[in-house]
Enzyme design. Sequence first.
Site, mmCIF file in Angstrom:
data_model
loop_
_atom_site.group_PDB
_atom_site.id
_atom_site.type_symbol
_atom_site.label_atom_id
_atom_site.label_comp_id
_atom_site.label_asym_id
_atom_site.label_seq_id
_atom_site.Cartn_x
_atom_site.Cartn_y
_atom_site.Cartn_z
ATOM 1 N N GLY A 212 4.322 -3.896 -5.127
ATOM 2 C CA GLY A 212 4.680 -3.621 -3.732
ATOM 3 C C GLY A 212 6.061 -4.141 -3.417
ATOM 4 N N ASN A 213 6.396 -4.224 -2.153
ATOM 5 C CA ASN A 213 7.685 -4.810 -1.765
ATOM 6 C C ASN A 213 7.517 -5.563 -0.450
ATOM 7 O OD1 ASN A 213 8.399 -2.992 0.565
ATOM 8 N ND2 ASN A 213 8.178 -1.466 -1.057
ATOM 9 N N ARG A 214 8.587 -6.189 0.022
ATOM 10 C CA ARG A 214 8.454 -7.133 1.128
ATOM 11 C C ARG A 214 8.625 -6.521 2.510
ATOM 12 N NH1 ARG A 214 12.261 -11.907 -0.468
ATOM 13 N NH2 ARG A 214 11.595 -12.664 1.570
ATOM 14 N N SER A 215 8.634 -5.220 2.612
ATOM 15 C CA SER A 215 8.782 -4.600 3.931
ATOM 16 C C SER A 215 7.614 -5.011 4.829
ATOM 17 C CB SER A 215 8.804 -3.077 3.777
ATOM 18 O OG SER A 215 8.631 -2.478 5.030
ATOM 19 N N ALA A 279 9.648 1.547 3.188
ATOM 20 C CA ALA A 279 10.249 1.158 1.908
ATOM 21 C C ALA A 279 9.351 1.726 0.816
ATOM 22 C CB ALA A 279 10.336 -0.356 1.807
#
Length: 417
Positions: A212-215, A279
Site C-alpha cells: 500500500g502507500n501512505r495516502s 494514490a
Amino acid sequence: MSRPLRVLLGVSGGIAAYKSAELVRRLRARGHEVRCALTRSAVAFVAPLTLEVLSGRPVDQEEYLVPGVAHGPEIEEAHIAAAAWAEVLCVAPATAHVLARLALGLADDFLTTTALAFTGPVVVAPAMHSAMWEKPATQQHAGTLKGRGVWFAGPVEGPLASGEVGMGRMAEPETIVAAVEAAAGSGPLAGRTVLVTAGPTHEPLDPVRFLGNRSSGRMGFALAAEAARRGARVVLIAGPVALATPSGVTRIDVVTAREMERAVHEHAPAADLVVMAAAVADFRPRRVAAGKIKKEEGLPPADIEMEENPDILAGLRAVAPRAVLVGFAAETEDLDRHARAKLERKDADFLVANDVSRRDIAFESGDNEVTVFRRQGEPVFFSRRPKPELAASLFDLFTATLSDRADRETSPAAGPR
Ligand code: CTP
C-alpha cells in the site's frame, strides 16, 4: 449566488439556540424565506418574538400540539402545510433528543410531525456536550440519519457550555447556511456531476498482507465535500481509509487499483469533472497466494514478482471525453518537470502537484501546499493551508474551466477542445 429558498428552521432546546437568531438573519440576508418552528424547550433559550421579528413570519411552537388538548382542523393540518411549504428543513441546534426522535420517526410535537411529513432535503446542526455526542446511542442515530441522506453541519470541536473543550459545539451559522444551500442543490455546481477518487489502493500479496502507500485520503475527501457544498452530485470512489463520508456524497469503497478503475469507468462517462486524488499503486504482485505465506525456516522471502496496474487517469479521456480531468502528483524532487510531463502524458486539464519530501505537508498532514499546472495559462501556486480550505481554492479554479467549457459547448461557434 444561490437561488432563494423556503427554509423551515427547527430550533430545539440547547444553549446554542441563541445562535438561531443569527442564523435566521444570515439566511434572510442570502435572500431565503425562513419560517421557524420551536420545540417546547427551545422557548426557554430563545424568545419566539425574536425569531418572529427576524424571520418576518409567525413562529410555530410546540404548544399548539400539546397531547390531550383538542385542536381545531386548521391546527391539525399545520404540520402538513409547513412540510409542503418548505424546500429545506434545517434543525439547528439539533439536540441529542431531537436527533433520536428524527432517527426513530417519532412525531410528538410540531417540529417532529412536520419533519416526518417532509420529503425534501434535511440539514441538522447537532449541539450538545461531547459525552452526549459520543454516546453510542447518539452516534447510532446520527449514522441512521446520514444513511438516509440527512446533511450534517458539524458538530465541531471547541468550548462547550460546560466550560470544557470538546466535540459537540454547534457549527457556525455561515457553515449551516452553506449546508442548507448545498442540500437544496442550489449552489454554483447544481446540475453537475463530480467524480473524485481518494486514498491509497491496497494490492494483496496473500489473505493478510498487501502493498500500500501512505495516502490518508483527506485531500480527496475534502474535495468531495467541497463539490457537494457547491451543489454538485458527487460520487466518491475511496480506497481503504478511515474517514467519514462527507454530507451529500455517494461513496463507493474499493481496495485495489483494478477495482478503482472499474468503478471510475462506470461513473466517469456521466461526470463533468473527474478529480483523481487517489494514490493508485502502479504495480501489483503478479501472484496472490491463496493461503498465508509462511516464514520458511532460515529462508528470506523470495522476490515478489510484480506486474503493472492500469493507469486510470491516462485512460480517462477516451472514457469521458467531455469531462474536465484533474490529476494529482506527489513528488519528492524536480516537482516542476515531473508535473508538466504528467500533465501532458496523462492528457489532463489540471495537474495538482505537491512536494511530499516536506514533512510539514506530507501525507498524513491536515495541511497542504500545491502548485497547479494547467493546459492554458501559467501554473498557480497555493501556499500552505488546511486541506478543506485548499479544496475550496482548487474548486474556484476548476469551476471557472467548467463554466468556460459549458459556454463553448452551447455557443454556435463551438469547436473541438
Ligand atoms: N494515477 C492513475 N493510475 C495509476 C497511477 C496514477 O490514475 N495507475 C493517477 C493518480 O491518481 C494521480 C496521477 O495519476 O492523479 C499521478 O499519479 P502518480 O503516481 O504521481 O503518477 P505516476 O504516473 O505513477 O508517476 P510516478 O512515476 O511518479 O509514480
